[in-house]
Design a protein around this motif. Structure first.
Motif, mmCIF file in Angstrom:
data_model
loop_
_atom_site.group_PDB
_atom_site.id
_atom_site.type_symbol
_atom_site.label_atom_id
_atom_site.label_comp_id
_atom_site.label_asym_id
_atom_site.label_seq_id
_atom_site.Cartn_x
_atom_site.Cartn_y
_atom_site.Cartn_z
ATOM 1 N N SER A 1 0.839 -1.196 0.000
ATOM 2 C CA SER A 1 0.000 0.000 0.000
ATOM 3 C C SER A 1 0.876 1.248 0.000
ATOM 4 O O SER A 1 1.995 1.245 0.519
ATOM 5 N N MET A 2 0.349 2.306 -0.587
ATOM 6 C CA MET A 2 1.063 3.582 -0.642
ATOM 7 C C MET A 2 1.132 4.210 0.746
ATOM 8 O O MET A 2 0.155 4.241 1.485
ATOM 9 N N LEU A 3 2.309 4.693 1.099
ATOM 10 C CA LEU A 3 2.448 5.410 2.362
ATOM 11 C C LEU A 3 1.810 6.788 2.247
ATOM 12 O O LEU A 3 1.864 7.423 1.182
ATOM 13 N N PRO A 4 1.226 7.305 3.309
ATOM 14 C CA PRO A 4 0.750 8.690 3.283
ATOM 15 C C PRO A 4 1.895 9.663 3.566
ATOM 16 O O PRO A 4 2.992 9.261 3.982
ATOM 17 N N CYS A 5 1.639 10.930 3.336
ATOM 18 C CA CYS A 5 2.565 11.989 3.740
ATOM 19 C C CYS A 5 1.981 12.669 4.978
ATOM 20 O O CYS A 5 0.947 12.264 5.506
ATOM 21 N N LEU A 6 2.623 13.707 5.427
ATOM 22 C CA LEU A 6 2.095 14.490 6.539
ATOM 23 C C LEU A 6 1.122 15.555 6.040
ATOM 24 O O LEU A 6 1.040 15.830 4.837
ATOM 25 N N LYS A 7 0.416 16.156 6.961
ATOM 26 C CA LYS A 7 -0.560 17.204 6.636
ATOM 27 C C LYS A 7 -0.399 18.358 7.604
ATOM 28 O O LYS A 7 -0.312 18.158 8.819
ATOM 29 N N ASN A 8 -0.355 19.563 7.061
ATOM 30 C CA ASN A 8 -0.196 20.763 7.885
ATOM 31 C C ASN A 8 -1.572 21.280 8.293
ATOM 32 O O ASN A 8 -2.256 21.948 7.521
ATOM 33 N N ASN A 9 -1.985 20.959 9.515
ATOM 34 C CA ASN A 9 -3.269 21.454 10.021
ATOM 35 C C ASN A 9 -3.169 22.869 10.576
ATOM 36 O O ASN A 9 -4.170 23.423 11.033
ATOM 37 N N ASN A 10 -1.967 23.435 10.525
ATOM 38 C CA ASN A 10 -1.752 24.809 10.978
ATOM 39 C C ASN A 10 -1.506 25.713 9.773
ATOM 40 O O ASN A 10 -0.869 26.755 9.880
ATOM 41 N N PHE A 11 -2.036 25.293 8.620
ATOM 42 C CA PHE A 11 -1.688 25.905 7.334
ATOM 43 C C PHE A 11 -2.093 27.375 7.240
ATOM 44 O O PHE A 11 -1.439 28.163 6.558
ATOM 45 N N SER A 12 -3.163 27.763 7.903
ATOM 46 C CA SER A 12 -3.637 29.149 7.795
ATOM 47 C C SER A 12 -2.650 30.144 8.387
ATOM 48 O O SER A 12 -2.678 31.331 8.041
ATOM 49 N N MET A 13 -1.772 29.678 9.248
ATOM 50 C CA MET A 13 -0.792 30.564 9.882
ATOM 51 C C MET A 13 0.503 30.565 9.055
ATOM 52 O O MET A 13 1.538 30.042 9.478
ATOM 53 N N LEU A 14 0.448 31.143 7.856
ATOM 54 C CA LEU A 14 1.605 31.105 6.961
ATOM 55 C C LEU A 14 2.804 31.848 7.532
ATOM 56 O O LEU A 14 3.950 31.531 7.206
ATOM 57 N N SER A 15 2.561 32.818 8.381
ATOM 58 C CA SER A 15 3.675 33.568 8.967
ATOM 59 C C SER A 15 4.540 32.685 9.858
ATOM 60 O O SER A 15 5.666 33.047 10.197
ATOM 61 N N ASN A 16 4.006 31.503 10.242
ATOM 62 C CA ASN A 16 4.790 30.594 11.080
ATOM 63 C C ASN A 16 5.949 29.963 10.335
ATOM 64 O O ASN A 16 6.852 29.406 10.954
ATOM 65 N N SER A 17 5.930 30.004 9.006
ATOM 66 C CA SER A 17 6.995 29.334 8.261
ATOM 67 C C SER A 17 7.466 30.082 7.020
ATOM 68 O O SER A 17 8.600 29.891 6.595
ATOM 69 N N MET A 18 6.632 30.915 6.411
ATOM 70 C CA MET A 18 6.995 31.566 5.152
ATOM 71 C C MET A 18 7.912 32.777 5.372
ATOM 72 O O MET A 18 7.836 33.445 6.406
ATOM 73 N N PRO A 19 8.780 33.085 4.400
ATOM 74 C CA PRO A 19 9.684 34.226 4.554
ATOM 75 C C PRO A 19 8.944 35.559 4.459
ATOM 76 O O PRO A 19 7.993 35.704 3.684
ATOM 77 N N ASN A 20 9.399 36.529 5.253
ATOM 78 C CA ASN A 20 8.855 37.876 5.131
ATOM 79 C C ASN A 20 9.554 38.606 3.973
ATOM 80 O O ASN A 20 10.417 38.039 3.294
ATOM 81 N N LEU A 21 9.201 39.868 3.771
ATOM 82 C CA LEU A 21 9.703 40.593 2.607
ATOM 83 C C LEU A 21 11.220 40.726 2.634
ATOM 84 O O LEU A 21 11.905 40.511 1.608
ATOM 85 N N ALA A 22 11.783 41.057 3.791
ATOM 86 C CA ALA A 22 13.240 41.198 3.894
ATOM 87 C C ALA A 22 13.928 39.866 3.629
ATOM 88 O O ALA A 22 14.987 39.817 2.988
ATOM 89 N N GLN A 23 13.333 38.779 4.113
ATOM 90 C CA GLN A 23 13.918 37.456 3.896
ATOM 91 C C GLN A 23 13.830 37.039 2.431
ATOM 92 O O GLN A 23 14.748 36.414 1.897
ATOM 93 N N ILE A 24 12.724 37.379 1.763
ATOM 94 C CA ILE A 24 12.597 37.092 0.331
ATOM 95 C C ILE A 24 13.715 37.782 -0.445
ATOM 96 O O ILE A 24 14.370 37.175 -1.312
ATOM 97 N N LYS A 25 13.944 39.040 -0.139
ATOM 98 C CA LYS A 25 14.995 39.783 -0.839
ATOM 99 C C LYS A 25 16.364 39.163 -0.586
ATOM 100 O O LYS A 25 17.190 39.070 -1.508
#
Length: 539
Positions: free
Chosen positions: A215-239
């Motif tokens: 059987s195919m293994l599952p992956c993980l799921k981000n149930n905290n997905f709405s809080m993008l600031s918890n992981s995504m880069p801010n503007l200074a970090q993008i630059k």
């Protein structure tokens, strides 16, 4: 970040495979500007913290097999940070330096992880290597295997299973290795991928056989997905990320049709046409502010070059000196990675050249169209800010290239890309790629020249939907075509080809069989936001 470059290590003393060579960037990575959660080492998936492990103990290697017949190596993550647990192991081809990762998990809310109640032997090789599938307790799923060098089952606390609500559906992602009895090993990725998809890649592998007994293994799921600031880069970090990794894009020495900024393009006589009123086109404002907004690509509007022939030919050639590229930043793989998409605009796509055996044949006007949007995508880990893959778009598809296979500018972490002659498809190495077969096809020629674009010196961040201060330019929401529809009189063009080159009719017939449909009828493209991969994964 300085420790990252030396943490791709194996503790096995055997040094007989290419995999023992660890990839290192040309220069040390910087410390990223401060922010909320980007590059702090862990990401909260909703009561389950995960960390990206990049150090390993080698358990077993094969010297052959796999797509390149260089064999593979299986690894166990080690060491794992205190409080975290192994979720699965790692497998990589021996053809490239070690540059892998798997996730480890830490239960911070109670009940997100549980030990298996048993193991099932999935694969044994030469009585020296064994792959074990954890048997989960009710309400939990395994997301990876345990591996051993003996037939003795691993301890039950060796690996953890994940609560079902924190797992998602997976699919295979590239063949890694196979054995003679029809059993194969594949990489894994979430089945649903995009800016709103919650599936998280664990970095593990799956074992399958031709009878689908596993059987195919599952992956993980981000149930905290709405809080993008918890992981995504801010503007200074993008630059900072753009400065650290962005490419130098080389154009072919014979390239005539170079890129430009949209401002330069609109300021040089580009016209907006409306169906039913074709005799009264409207000049486009430099910012695109008078372009129709929203709607769909319904054929009612299109852009075209200036009418006057001299100006038309001048604008076709673009303006490299004032060119800038356009950056779109989006969450991928459950916001555990950031895709930094680099969009390049060309006023004109030049004619195609065919290859017929040893003969190169210019195809007249076939392949020409007004307006050409091309892109490359940098996939960056939100755990540590490391560039792991780059996507090079090529016509209606493209290719993911791992960082270990990229060419870098000397002494920097800025990779190199190549734009193909006239067609502007992007590649990670110079040379010739045929769109067709090895004998008959459309040429895509790339090479270094003194014409190039350093993306980090000329860019604008046009979209990052999770950052309120990033304002999208008006032209981004123009949903119609960036050029008129051109239908070639194919018989006329091929007659010219036959008369000018002496190519036999039978050879031309062979060419017709493999030419992609788009070369017969060239339509101006839609803009970046209208592509299905704007919100989705690359094709």
């Amino acid at each position: 970040m300085g420790n990252f470059l030396s943490c791709f290590t194996t503790t096995n003393e055997t040094k007989s495979f290419p995999i023992d060579t660890h990839f290192k960037f040309s220069s040390p990575l910087p410390s990223w500007p401060p922010g909320e959660g980007f590059a702090n080492g862990t990401i909260d998936l909703g009561g389950l913290h995960v960390s990206q492990i990049t150090s390993f103990t080698k358990i077993w290697s094969s010297s052959n097999g796999g797509p390149d017949d260089n064999g593979v190596t299986f690894f166990e993550p080690n060491p794992i940070p205190e409080g975290f647990a192994m979720l699965g192991c790692y497998c990589q081809s021996n053809a490239t330096p070690l540059f892998g990762w798997v996730l480890a998990g830490k239960d911070v809310s109670g009940g997100t992880l549980a030990s298996p109640i048993d193991y099932t032997l999935v694969l044994s090789v030469d009585s020296s290597f064994y792959i074990w599938l954890p048997t989960p307790p009710d309400g939990y799923n395994p997301v990876g295997y345990a591996i051993t060098s003996s037939l003795e089952k691993p301890p039950l606390d060796k690996i953890k299973c994940v609560r079902v609500d924190l797992t998602d559906e997976c699919e295979t992602d590239g063949f890694l290795w196979g054995v003679d009895d029809g059993v194969s090993v594949y990489g894994l990725r979430p089945k649903n991928r995009g800016t709103q998809a919650q599936g998280v890649c664990v970095g593990t592998f799956v074992v399958e056989d031709e009878n689908n007994n596993y059987s195919m293994l599952p992956c993980l799921k981000n149930n905290n997905f709405s809080m993008l600031s918890n992981s995504m880069p801010n503007l200074a970090q993008i630059k900072a990320l753009v400065q650290e990794y962005s490419p130098r894009l080389y154009f072919h020495p014979s390239e005539t049709y170079l890129p430009s900024s949209t401002t330069w393009y609109f300021s040089n006589g580009v016209l907006l046409y409306h169906v039913g009123d074709e005799s009264n086109p409207i000049p486009v404002e430099p910012t695109g502010s008078n372009l129709p907004q929203g709607g769909s690509n319904d054929g009612t509007y299109w852009l075209d070059l200036p009418v006057e022939e001299t100006e038309r030919e001048r604008v076709k050639k673009g303006d490299l000196q004032s060119c800038e590229v356009y950056i779109h930043v989006k969450p991928m793989l459950g916001a555990t990675f950031s895709d930094i998409v680099i969009w390049v605009f060309y006023p004109f796509n030049g004619p195609s050249t065919a290859k017929l055996g040893l003969i190169d044949v210019p195809l007249g006007k076939i392949g020409e169209h007004v307006g050409d949007w091309e892109h490359m995508t940098m996939r960056i880990s939100n755990f540590n800010g490391v560039l792991y893959r780059v996507y090079f778009a090529q016509h209606s598809g493209g290719t993911w290239v791992d960082t270990t296979s990229l060419e870098f500018q000397p002494g920097t972490n800025n990779f190199i890309g190549y734009s193909s002659l006239h067609g502007h498809a992007t590649y990670h190495v110079p040379g010739v790629v045929l769109q067709g077969t090895d004998v008959v096809g459309i040429r895509n020629d790339t090479s270094k020249s003194d014409m190039f674009l350093d993306v980090g010196t000329a860019y604008s961040i046009m979209a990052a939907q999770y950052i309120d201060s990033v304002i999208e330019p008006p032209w981004l929401n123009y949903a119609r075509k960036w050029g008129p529809k051109i239908t070639y009189e194919l018989g006329v063009e091929l007659k010219k080809l036959e008369d000018s080159s002496g190519i036999l009719e039978s050879a031309i017939a062979s060419l017709l069989e493999i030419l992609p449909n788009e070369v017969y009828e060239e339509d101006g493209p839609t803009g970046p936001k209208m592509k299905d991969y704007w919100d989705g994964d690359e094709r």
